[in-house]
Write an enzyme that holds these catalytic residues in place. Sequence first.
Site, PDB file in Angstrom:
ATOM      1  N   GLU A 153     -19.531   2.399  79.105  1.00  0.00           N
ATOM      2  CA  GLU A 153     -18.700   1.813  80.170  1.00  0.00           C
ATOM      3  C   GLU A 153     -17.874   0.643  79.655  1.00  0.00           C
ATOM      4  O   GLU A 153     -17.643  -0.329  80.364  1.00  0.00           O
ATOM      5  CB  GLU A 153     -19.623   1.338  81.305  1.00  0.00           C
TER       6      GLU A 153
HETATM    7  C1  LIG Z   1     -25.551   7.687  75.610  1.00  0.00           C
HETATM    8  C2  LIG Z   1     -24.084   7.575  75.805  1.00  0.00           C
HETATM    9  C3  LIG Z   1     -23.511   7.983  76.996  1.00  0.00           C
HETATM   10  C4  LIG Z   1     -22.124   7.916  77.174  1.00  0.00           C
HETATM   11  N1  LIG Z   1     -21.560   8.431  78.324  1.00  0.00           N
HETATM   12  C5  LIG Z   1     -20.211   8.579  78.383  1.00  0.00           C
HETATM   13  C6  LIG Z   1     -19.599   9.306  79.456  1.00  0.00           C
HETATM   14  O1  LIG Z   1     -20.275   9.749  80.386  1.00  0.00           O
HETATM   15  N2  LIG Z   1     -18.258   9.496  79.424  1.00  0.00           N
HETATM   16  C7  LIG Z   1     -17.475   9.012  78.418  1.00  0.00           C
HETATM   17  O2  LIG Z   1     -16.273   9.243  78.443  1.00  0.00           O
HETATM   18  N3  LIG Z   1     -18.020   8.303  77.396  1.00  0.00           N
HETATM   19  C8  LIG Z   1     -19.359   8.083  77.356  1.00  0.00           C
HETATM   20  N4  LIG Z   1     -19.926   7.400  76.305  1.00  0.00           N
HETATM   21  C9  LIG Z   1     -19.064   6.817  75.290  1.00  0.00           C
HETATM   22  C10 LIG Z   1     -19.026   5.310  75.377  1.00  0.00           C
HETATM   23  O3  LIG Z   1     -18.366   4.883  76.530  1.00  0.00           O
HETATM   24  C11 LIG Z   1     -18.399   4.789  74.079  1.00  0.00           C
HETATM   25  O4  LIG Z   1     -19.347   5.003  73.059  1.00  0.00           O
HETATM   26  C12 LIG Z   1     -17.995   3.336  74.158  1.00  0.00           C
HETATM   27  O5  LIG Z   1     -16.935   3.151  75.056  1.00  0.00           O
HETATM   28  C13 LIG Z   1     -17.560   2.767  72.796  1.00  0.00           C
HETATM   29  O6  LIG Z   1     -16.683   3.624  72.130  1.00  0.00           O
HETATM   30  P1  LIG Z   1     -17.003   4.044  70.619  1.00  0.00           P
HETATM   31  O7  LIG Z   1     -18.410   4.529  70.574  1.00  0.00           O
HETATM   32  O8  LIG Z   1     -15.956   4.976  70.158  1.00  0.00           O
HETATM   33  O9  LIG Z   1     -16.936   2.707  69.810  1.00  0.00           O
HETATM   34  P2  LIG Z   1     -15.593   2.029  69.171  1.00  0.00           P
HETATM   35  O10 LIG Z   1     -14.519   2.009  70.169  1.00  0.00           O
HETATM   36  O11 LIG Z   1     -15.312   2.678  67.877  1.00  0.00           O
HETATM   37  O12 LIG Z   1     -16.118   0.548  68.924  1.00  0.00           O
HETATM   38  C14 LIG Z   1     -16.954   0.178  67.815  1.00  0.00           C
HETATM   39  C15 LIG Z   1     -17.149  -1.331  67.852  1.00  0.00           C
HETATM   40  O13 LIG Z   1     -15.879  -1.993  67.725  1.00  0.00           O
HETATM   41  C16 LIG Z   1     -15.639  -2.852  68.819  1.00  0.00           C
HETATM   42  N5  LIG Z   1     -14.227  -2.771  69.189  1.00  0.00           N
HETATM   43  C17 LIG Z   1     -13.468  -1.669  69.344  1.00  0.00           C
HETATM   44  N6  LIG Z   1     -12.212  -2.003  69.683  1.00  0.00           N
HETATM   45  C18 LIG Z   1     -12.175  -3.338  69.795  1.00  0.00           C
HETATM   46  C19 LIG Z   1     -11.161  -4.289  70.138  1.00  0.00           C
HETATM   47  N7  LIG Z   1      -9.940  -3.915  70.495  1.00  0.00           N
HETATM   48  N8  LIG Z   1     -11.509  -5.599  70.130  1.00  0.00           N
HETATM   49  C20 LIG Z   1     -12.750  -5.998  69.811  1.00  0.00           C
HETATM   50  N9  LIG Z   1     -13.737  -5.148  69.487  1.00  0.00           N
HETATM   51  C21 LIG Z   1     -13.459  -3.840  69.467  1.00  0.00           C
HETATM   52  C22 LIG Z   1     -16.553  -2.357  69.939  1.00  0.00           C
HETATM   53  O14 LIG Z   1     -16.877  -3.383  70.846  1.00  0.00           O
HETATM   54  C23 LIG Z   1     -17.745  -1.849  69.163  1.00  0.00           C
HETATM   55  O15 LIG Z   1     -18.628  -2.911  68.896  1.00  0.00           O
HETATM   56  C24 LIG Z   1     -21.319   7.406  76.144  1.00  0.00           C
HETATM   57  C25 LIG Z   1     -21.894   6.948  74.946  1.00  0.00           C
HETATM   58  C26 LIG Z   1     -23.248   7.063  74.761  1.00  0.00           C
HETATM   59  C27 LIG Z   1     -23.823   6.628  73.441  1.00  0.00           C
END
Ligand SMILES: Cc1cc2nc3c(=O)[nH]c(=O)nc-3n(C[C@H](O)[C@H](O)[C@H](O)COP(=O)(O)OP(=O)(O)OC[C@H]3O[C@@H](n4cnc5c(N)ncnc54)[C@H](O)[C@@H]3O)c2cc1C
Length: 596
Positions: free
Chosen positions: A439
């Site tokens: 989220e």
């Molecule tokens: C169990 C689980 C359930 C989920 N359920 C859903 C769902 O129902 N629907 C859905 O669509 N998604 C879902 N997700 C996905 C989830 O919302 C994402 O994993 C999350 O938004 C982070 O994206 P990412 O994993 O690609 O991390 P990234 O975006 O790659 O981020 C990696 C790190 O970099 C930081 N970061 C990235 N960009 C920036 C920035 N601009 N400034 C500062 N810091 C930054 C982040 O804070 C994080 O610490 C789920 C994930 C999991 C693990």
Amino acid sequence: MPPTYKAPLRDLRFVYYELFDGADLARLPGFEDATPDTAEAVLEEMGKIASEVLHPLNAVGDEQGCRLENGTVKTPDGFRDAWRLLREGGWMGLTARPEYGGQGMPYALGVAASEPMISANLAFSMYVFLTHGAYDALDHHASDELKRMVLPRLVDGSWAGTMCLTEPQSGTDLGLVRTRAVDAGDGVYRLTGSKIFISAGDHDLAENIVHLVLARMPDAPAGIKGISMFLVPKLRPEGGRLVPNGVSCSALEHKMGIKGSSTCVIDFDGSTGYLVGEANKGMRAMFTFMNAARLHVGVQGLALSEAAYQAAAAFARERLQGRALTGAKQPDKEADPILVHPDVRRMLLSIRAFNEGARALTAWIAMEIDHAQSNPDPERRREADDLASLLTPVVKAFQTDLGFEMANLALQVHGGYGYVREYGVEQIVRDARITQIYEGTNGIQALDLVGRKLPAHMGRYLRRFFHPVQRFLEEEAADPAMQEYVAPVAKAFERLQRATAWLAQESLKNPDQAGAAATDYLHLFGYVALGYLWARMAKVAREKLAAGAGADAGFYRAKLATARFYVQRMLPESGARFATLMAGSAPVMEFPDEAF
Ligand SMILES: Cc1cc2nc3c(=O)[nH]c(=O)nc-3n(C[C@H](O)[C@H](O)[C@H](O)COP(=O)(O)OP(=O)(O)OC[C@H]3O[C@@H](n4cnc5c(N)ncnc54)[C@H](O)[C@@H]3O)c2cc1C
């Protein structure tokens, strides 16, 4: 000793009806039936379901997880029966409109009832929560025809919902979404692409699943401004039947926690979809879902911490080790219960003070959201919306960061027994970890607070919080008996004001100042918000005791003692957060990239 769970009904009553005027909600148009008696009956019933049905399934879900069999996800034993029980009890539509079969209760009551459900079984609650979220987004943005097709089915629980944003290359940065939507005429689109990490993406609880999918049309502008939202059913209604729609689950993630919640790779292969809201304005429509979801995830932080507290307090009363430093408390026993040790008490009281403070913050914002949506006075609606917008990232990130920390403290109270499975608390720690990530990660919530919410309308959102706090502190300054609660809050509030002014100036000169300060600023905000609410709770408790609280005297005395613990032992953390953020971005940004 398997953990038990009991819904904190007395404390929910305290925050909704003694700290805040919950009865006020029944005066909003459409909510006439939401009387305190009805609310109490709803919470009591959910408390029973949570303890007796959902909580016993929590360890089962963790042990079994979900299975992908012949392209369909099977949920753990007992989940289907629990879903049926909630359907039959009308729980899926508690806050939905009566015209779609819902019970039309206030949002705040839905939030209050969700706490016990989550405490008892976060993994199971995910299926319910995503279905509610899909209902809300469609209710706000879908065409009448789509609403008629889908909403009654989400409300009766025969269908379920999801939100499909994430793709392998597109997590935080949703402008990178590649799923394609091609116009097939007649308001129908064909979607092709792959989504990952989709919670409740497939399962065997409902007959059908509707996915809210972010996708891009071929001629859409690049980036976030070219994203649209579509409703894509797993099975498409055609000629009175449900037929396959090219939607499949190709894999399940194996994860650290919430194992009973399916986390799916969902593939769309020319699937029929319907545009929700305007073309290229999908983020606006999805934000309805995401804002409600962010508050809900904040409740998850609180709810898991509450479950952890109950397990840890019960354990600390039973476990005999060592003697009290001031002499044996239970000399007839081989040793004293660990509850006598200051360090164990410190941990238990930290968890408790966080839980009760977070419950108050959650209730406040949830009730403001009801006012934002239903109050007849437009100015009151706007004020409420401003406050909820400001505090939503705080509730999400502060409550899940501390929720995890508190679950971990509860594990520590258990010693080695906390690290083994049958005490249940290690599951809570694993389950709680995701709440800081999904989220919108907590880092992103902090950027939202600092970059969007603070500057919004020349600081108008911020004033919705600062003014009532300032007023309360001024009013209470004259009461010597309140000073032990109010003075520490006034000091922390002054730090928050100084940090805010500093941020406003510095981030104009150098955006890295805001980026580097954001998380500490959000935590400072969270500590102050809970401090303000703890001082208000102390005031209520003092008044109740002065009026002769009878059988409730113990409850109010414990409230005062917890308030004291919070302002003296937890609120000082705001000083560390203040000092850290005021150090500026240089120590963070001047470190050479190549040295990492
Ligand atoms: C169990 C689980 C359930 C989920 N359920 C859903 C769902 O129902 N629907 C859905 O669509 N998604 C879902 N997700 C996905 C989830 O919302 C994402 O994993 C999350 O938004 C982070 O994206 P990412 O994993 O690609 O991390 P990234 O975006 O790659 O981020 C990696 C790190 O970099 C930081 N970061 C990235 N960009 C920036 C920035 N601009 N400034 C500062 N810091 C930054 C982040 O804070 C994080 O610490 C789920 C994930 C999991 C693990």
